[in-house]
Write a protein that holds these residues in place. Structure first.
Motif, mmCIF file in Angstrom:
data_model
loop_
_atom_site.group_PDB
_atom_site.id
_atom_site.type_symbol
_atom_site.label_atom_id
_atom_site.label_comp_id
_atom_site.label_asym_id
_atom_site.label_seq_id
_atom_site.Cartn_x
_atom_site.Cartn_y
_atom_site.Cartn_z
ATOM 1 N N VAL A 9 8.142 0.753 13.562
ATOM 2 C CA VAL A 9 6.692 0.665 13.374
ATOM 3 C C VAL A 9 6.341 0.787 11.889
ATOM 4 C CG1 VAL A 9 4.477 1.764 13.900
ATOM 5 C CG2 VAL A 9 6.204 1.553 15.685
ATOM 6 N N VAL A 10 6.991 1.700 11.200
ATOM 7 C CA VAL A 10 6.653 1.988 9.803
ATOM 8 C C VAL A 10 6.972 0.820 8.875
ATOM 9 C CG1 VAL A 10 7.276 3.449 7.834
ATOM 10 C CG2 VAL A 10 6.808 4.473 10.049
ATOM 11 N N VAL A 11 8.120 0.201 9.042
ATOM 12 C CA VAL A 11 8.544 -0.856 8.111
ATOM 13 C C VAL A 11 7.576 -2.044 8.120
ATOM 14 C CG1 VAL A 11 10.371 -2.528 7.607
ATOM 15 C CG2 VAL A 11 10.954 -0.142 8.037
ATOM 16 N N PRO A 12 7.229 -2.624 9.278
ATOM 17 C CA PRO A 12 6.255 -3.731 9.231
ATOM 18 C C PRO A 12 4.872 -3.302 8.728
ATOM 19 C CG PRO A 12 7.336 -3.668 11.372
ATOM 20 C CD PRO A 12 7.752 -2.446 10.634
ATOM 21 N N THR A 13 4.483 -2.070 9.034
ATOM 22 C CA THR A 13 3.179 -1.583 8.565
ATOM 23 C C THR A 13 3.155 -1.494 7.045
ATOM 24 O OG1 THR A 13 2.905 -0.320 10.605
ATOM 25 C CG2 THR A 13 1.517 0.296 8.748
ATOM 26 N N LEU A 14 4.185 -0.904 6.466
ATOM 27 C CA LEU A 14 4.241 -0.798 5.006
ATOM 28 C C LEU A 14 4.429 -2.156 4.339
ATOM 29 C CD1 LEU A 14 6.331 2.459 4.517
ATOM 30 C CD2 LEU A 14 3.855 2.148 4.328
ATOM 31 N N ALA A 15 5.193 -3.027 4.966
ATOM 32 C CA ALA A 15 5.369 -4.380 4.418
ATOM 33 C C ALA A 15 4.035 -5.127 4.413
ATOM 34 C CB ALA A 15 6.410 -5.146 5.224
ATOM 35 N N GLY A 16 3.276 -5.003 5.489
ATOM 36 C CA GLY A 16 1.960 -5.639 5.536
ATOM 37 C C GLY A 16 1.034 -5.086 4.472
ATOM 38 N N ALA A 17 1.052 -3.786 4.283
ATOM 39 C CA ALA A 17 0.209 -3.167 3.251
ATOM 40 C C ALA A 17 0.628 -3.634 1.859
ATOM 41 C CB ALA A 17 0.287 -1.653 3.346
ATOM 42 N N ALA A 18 1.932 -3.706 1.612
ATOM 43 C CA ALA A 18 2.419 -4.132 0.295
ATOM 44 C C ALA A 18 2.021 -5.574 0.000
ATOM 45 C CB ALA A 18 3.927 -3.962 0.215
ATOM 46 N N VAL A 19 2.186 -6.451 0.974
ATOM 47 C CA VAL A 19 1.789 -7.854 0.783
ATOM 48 C C VAL A 19 0.276 -7.943 0.601
ATOM 49 C CG1 VAL A 19 1.676 -10.122 1.888
ATOM 50 C CG2 VAL A 19 3.782 -8.790 1.999
ATOM 51 N N GLY A 20 -0.466 -7.146 1.355
ATOM 52 C CA GLY A 20 -1.918 -7.132 1.219
ATOM 53 C C GLY A 20 -2.371 -6.674 -0.156
ATOM 54 N N ILE A 21 -1.733 -5.645 -0.700
ATOM 55 C CA ILE A 21 -2.074 -5.174 -2.050
ATOM 56 C C ILE A 21 -1.799 -6.272 -3.064
ATOM 57 C CG2 ILE A 21 -1.380 -3.553 -3.880
ATOM 58 C CD1 ILE A 21 -0.955 -1.479 -1.591
ATOM 59 N N ARG A 25 -4.668 -8.266 -5.401
ATOM 60 C CA ARG A 25 -4.621 -8.325 -6.870
ATOM 61 C C ARG A 25 -4.619 -9.763 -7.385
ATOM 62 N NH1 ARG A 25 -0.245 -3.567 -8.006
ATOM 63 N NH2 ARG A 25 -1.669 -1.855 -7.536
ATOM 64 N N HIS A 26 -3.935 -10.666 -6.676
ATOM 65 C CA HIS A 26 -3.792 -12.035 -7.165
ATOM 66 C C HIS A 26 -4.833 -13.004 -6.616
ATOM 67 C CE1 HIS A 26 0.151 -10.354 -8.199
ATOM 68 N NE2 HIS A 26 0.112 -11.227 -9.198
ATOM 69 N N PHE A 27 -5.358 -12.751 -5.439
ATOM 70 C CA PHE A 27 -6.338 -13.629 -4.805
ATOM 71 C C PHE A 27 -7.483 -12.790 -4.225
ATOM 72 C CE2 PHE A 27 -2.111 -15.556 -4.212
ATOM 73 C CZ PHE A 27 -2.273 -16.711 -4.966
ATOM 74 N N PRO A 28 -8.312 -12.207 -5.089
ATOM 75 C CA PRO A 28 -9.388 -11.344 -4.582
ATOM 76 C C PRO A 28 -10.423 -12.149 -3.793
ATOM 77 C CG PRO A 28 -9.615 -11.673 -6.952
ATOM 78 C CD PRO A 28 -8.340 -12.340 -6.538
ATOM 79 N N ARG A 29 -10.960 -11.529 -2.758
ATOM 80 C CA ARG A 29 -12.036 -12.124 -1.969
ATOM 81 C C ARG A 29 -12.849 -11.003 -1.342
ATOM 82 N NH1 ARG A 29 -9.493 -14.781 3.420
ATOM 83 N NH2 ARG A 29 -10.339 -13.103 4.616
#
Length: 69
Positions: A9-21, A25-29
């Motif tokens: 559960v933790v790994v996909p959650t943190l991966a999603g958060a990291a990609v989201g961050i 930063r690169h494509f703000p909306r």
């Protein structure tokens, strides 16, 4: 076993958060990529854990039936 379920559960959650961050930063909306991908990662992680537990439960029941025969 519980540690493995936790990590599934933790790994996909943190991966999603990291990609989201990174996307924020690169494509703000207007909407937060971090929040959306954090929730998506959490859902994927919970689904992975549920599938793994379901598979293990099925294997335990089959093993128990084989012992009873």
């Amino acid at each position: 076993m519980m540690g493995l379920i936790g990590w599934s559960v933790v790994v996909p959650t943190l991966a999603g958060a990291a990609v989201g961050i990174w996307l924020d930063r690169h494509f703000p909306r207007g909407q937060s990529w971090t929040l959306m991908l954090l929730v998506a990662g959490l859902l994927i992680g919970c689904f992975n854990a549920w599938m793994w537990v379901s598979k293990e439960d099925k294997a335990m029941h089959e093993e128990k039936e084989d012992e009873n025969e």
